[in-house]
Enzyme design. Structure first.
Site, PDB file in Angstrom:
ATOM      1  N   GLU A 158       0.809  -1.227   0.000  1.00 46.18           N
ATOM      2  CA  GLU A 158       0.000   0.000   0.000  1.00 46.18           C
ATOM      3  C   GLU A 158       0.840   1.272   0.000  1.00 46.18           C
ATOM      4  O   GLU A 158       0.767   2.083   0.927  1.00 46.18           O
ATOM      5  CB  GLU A 158      -0.952  -0.018   1.194  1.00 46.18           C
ATOM      6  CG  GLU A 158      -1.958  -1.145   1.095  1.00 46.18           C
ATOM      7  CD  GLU A 158      -3.132  -0.991   2.061  1.00 46.18           C
ATOM      8  OE1 GLU A 158      -2.965  -0.374   3.120  1.00 46.18           O
ATOM      9  OE2 GLU A 158      -4.218  -1.514   1.740  1.00 46.18           O
ATOM     10  N   GLU A 323      -6.467  -8.150  -0.757  1.00 49.37           N
ATOM     11  CA  GLU A 323      -6.916  -8.265   0.630  1.00 49.37           C
ATOM     12  C   GLU A 323      -8.403  -7.970   0.687  1.00 49.37           C
ATOM     13  O   GLU A 323      -8.919  -7.160  -0.086  1.00 49.37           O
ATOM     14  CB  GLU A 323      -6.230  -7.223   1.531  1.00 49.37           C
ATOM     15  CG  GLU A 323      -4.737  -7.355   1.667  1.00 49.37           C
ATOM     16  CD  GLU A 323      -4.151  -6.224   2.517  1.00 49.37           C
ATOM     17  OE1 GLU A 323      -4.886  -5.629   3.332  1.00 49.37           O
ATOM     18  OE2 GLU A 323      -2.965  -5.925   2.335  1.00 49.37           O
TER      19      GLU A 323
END
Ligand code: GLA
Ligand code: ZN
Length: 697
Positions: A158, A323
């Site tokens: 991220e 995710e």
């Protein structure tokens, strides 16, 4: 002919199912690690992402490596037939590094350097951090290049945020020098620095935007954001260089993000630029299911929108859900768990929009620190007899039944433009409703009309090719970068339909207003002149009233809100007018018949009643197809993937109660229960059906 995208690795035969696994936190518990292998198989999981935050476990002291644990996990996964997405560890640094090389620590916009801690907070310019990440990545690639478990690289985690240290300031200035051909006057002009005496006389005077410094020069802010994207990607390229060299056949991804509370894409990086540098797009999908601020089906529509962005980023190539939570997260305002059934529905929603995986954060809950109560497949109880484990297992079993769908595509006839730079510029400008100008809401409102009708949509940016669509919807296209208006005009000329709205065609790529009348370069194609824009308080009332016998074939009066553009029709035809205020009787909706196509200008912000009526007519006129030829109840959507011979229709009920759908005349085969179905299809609360049919050619 059957047409499919290749899977991420030739070893991968079906959907990836599994997720982030942190054995590095459990090295003192060998029995737990053994149990994980058994439980992975039991849950029908075939893939784990490891080493995401493993740096201090593989390099506990500078230059001292402890790969034995990772070797064992890799080997255990290979023997169990579980694929590994191996991560480079740069998402979090070991403490020894911050201590010895403070330059790796990020500096905030207030110019304070952070202390060591947390994660995702490095300086992306720091030569030392670049050297360290490149070195560890090289060692990883060398060590595991031939490992049978390895299927893909997960680079860092991220990426996001900005650093304002001196190294980054210098890099920003150098980036500006390249952009403005070393000509400071060019920059002064682009940024309109005559304003408030802000003219620069030397490059060294330029700093990144800050509260206690400059933040009112929009061209400057925009360039800083562009630089942040550039520098992040540059860091990422440095990370992948050794991977590409040593393992050229292993694909590379990095996990992109969503936004919260209303599901949208992460705003901080222009993912259109980033997507060019990854082999596969992947993202982390955490909607606030079952919240108290919107309907479940609106959460679902917004989530569908984000999936569509991530599929469109690489030209429709399947993306990965890297995710998601099997139950709840720990960072929403209220951490509500998915109700029974929602896990399968939300997982297959991703698949319906083009995902080739369902991955979780996290496989097993840690014992300590901030994520110990974040949902996971395996809870602290440590066994499989939990509701969540069973629901995950069900997803695994279902994905196995659907494995022929991987690699198939989604083929929309409609595109909606959502553009990062446009959003940055709109959010930054001082105008309209300053607290929230509602760019995303404008897009979301229109997107929903298509979602509810089961019409697939691509979400493009303004640089994309428009020619493959029948309809391009461009709400609040405030910024028009060079060439965009010409391409939109050409698209309409040769028969396309464009819908644009109030607050479009105001500024160029530097946030400089177009002179000579709005919507600037869209004036010819829209055939209107927008003279001024009125912002409404929530208590203000105005309406749009259709003219009788208008060519669109819609009638009635519709309530308006937020914004009313006061416009004049030039070559356009007026379809509806305002009912109140000093612009009473002036055009509120126009269409310009231009070449073989049409350009609509919706001058005011409308509500769902108008949006549905308006777009339904356009959809009918253009013969845009829903994936199934039937009326869908509110909250039920249908999406489709296809390989050109077989269509896979996902019918999803995002309602708290059962609904039924009447199937059209084609032959349908229910892939989850293995039988033909026809007529009335009963959908329970949160139900999802996957129906296969022959493609009509
Ligand atoms: C992000 C991160 C994960 C984890 C989850 C929790 O997506 O990538 O490491 O923190 O959030 O939801
Ligand atoms: Zn920095």
């Amino acid at each position: 002919m059957v047409k499919k995208f290749k899977s991420v690795n030739e070893k991968v035969k079906g959907f990836l199912h599994g997720g982030d696994y942190n054995p590095d936190q459990w090295l003192d518990y060998p029995e737990v690690l053994n149990e994980d292998v058994r439980l992975l198989k039991l849950a029908h999981c075939n893939c784990v992402s490891i080493n995401i935050f493993g740096w201090s476990a593989i390099e506990p002291h500078e230059g001292e490596y402890t790969f034995e644990w990772l070797d064992k996990v890799m080997d255990d996964m290979a023997s169990a037939g579980v694929h590994v997405i191996l991560s480079t560890p740069s998402g979090a640094r070991p403490a020894w590094m911050s201590e010895k090389y403070p330059e790796v620590l990020r500096v905030w916009s207030d110019r304070n350097r952070i202390l060591h801690g947390q994660r995702h907070n490095h300086c992306f310019t720091s030569p030392i951090y670049r050297e360290k990440t490149s070195k560890i990545n090289k060692i990883l690639a060398e060590r595991y290049k031939n490992h049978p478990a390895l299927i893909m690289w997960h680079v860092s985690n991220e990426y996001g945020g900005e650093c304002h240290c001196e190294l980054c300031q210098e890099a920003f200035r150098n980036w500006l020098k390249v952009k403005y051909d070393n000509d400071l006057e060019k920059l002064n002009k682009a940024w309109w620095t005559g304003f408030w005496s802000h003219k620069f006389t030397s490059w060294s005077q330029i700093e990144s935007p800050a509260h206690h410094g400059e933040e009112f020069v929009h061209g400057h802010n925009l360039d800083w954001k562009r630089f942040a994207t550039y520098q992040t990607i540059d860091f990422y390229k440095n990370e992948i260089a050794p991977l590409k060299e040593i393992t050229p056949n292993i694909l590379v991804t990095t996990n992109f993000m969503g936004d919260y509370p209303r599901e949208c894409v992460f705003n901080g990086l222009d993912y259109w630029k980033f997507a060019k540098e990854v082999d596969v797009v992947s993202w982390d999908n955490y909607p606030a299911w079952h919240n108290n601020f919107e309907k479940l089906y609106d959460t679902a529509a917004n989530t569908g929108f984000v999936h569509d962005v991530y599929r469109t980023l690489k030209g429709g190539q399947p993306f990965l859900i890297m995710e998601s939570t099997p139950s709840l997260v720990n960072w929403h305002k209220v951490n509500r768990g998915k109700r029974p059934g929602m896990h399968l529905l939300s997982s297959l929603q991703g698949v319906a929009h083009g995902a080739d995986s369902v991955q979780y954060f996290q496989w097993r809950k840690g014992r300590g620190a901030s994520e110990k109560f974040h949902g996971s497949v395996v809870d602290h109880c440590g066994h499989e007899n939990t509701r969540v484990f069973k629901e995950v297992t069900e997803v695994g079993e279902v994905l196995e039944k659907l494995s022929e769908i991987i690699g198939t595509s989604v083929e929309p006839e409609v595109a909606v433009i959502y553009d990062w730079e446009n959003r940055w510029a709109i959010d930054d400008c001082q105008a309209l409703k300053n607290e929230n100008k509602g760019y995303f809401e404008a897009i979301e409102d229109y997107y929903k009309v298509f979602w509810r009708k089961g019409i697939p949509v691509d979400v493009i940016n303004m640089d994309c090719d428009f020619s493959k669509y029948k309809l391009v919807v461009a709400p609040m296209l405030y910024m028009i970068r060079p060439g965009v208006a010409e391409r939109l005009t050409q698209f309409v000329k040769i028969g396309g339909t464009l819908v644009t709205t109030y607050f479009s065609g105001l500024v160029d790529e530097n946030d400089l207003c177009f002179l000579g009348g709005f919507p600037g370069p869209l004036r010819e194609v829209t055939g209107i002149w927008a003279e001024e824009i009125d912002t409404l308080y929530d208590t203000d009332i105005n309406y749009l009233e259709f003219k009788e016998g208008n060519e669109l074939g819609v009638n009635g009066t519709y309530k308006l809100r937020d914004y009313c553009d006061v416009i004049h029709a030039e070559t356009a035809e007026v379809l509806a007018t305002y009912k109140n205020d000093y612009y009473d009787g002036m055009p509120a909706l126009t269409v310009n018949n231009y070449g073989n196509g049409k350009a609509y200008y919706v001058a005011a912000r409308t509500n769902n009643d108008f949006d549905t009526a308006f777009f339904s007519n356009i959809i009918n006129n253009l013969k845009i197809k829903s994936v199934i030829n039937t009326e869908l109840p509110l909250g039920v959507t249908a999406q489709m993937r296809t390989d050109g011979e077989n269509d896979y229709i996902f019918i999803m009920n995002f309602n708290e109660e059962g609904k039924s759908v009447i199937l059209d005349e084609q032959k349908y085969f229910d892939m989850l229960v293995n039988k033909e179905v026809s007529g009335n299809l009963e959908l329970k609360k949160y139900d999802v059906k996957v129906l296969k049919r022959k493609t009509k050619n």
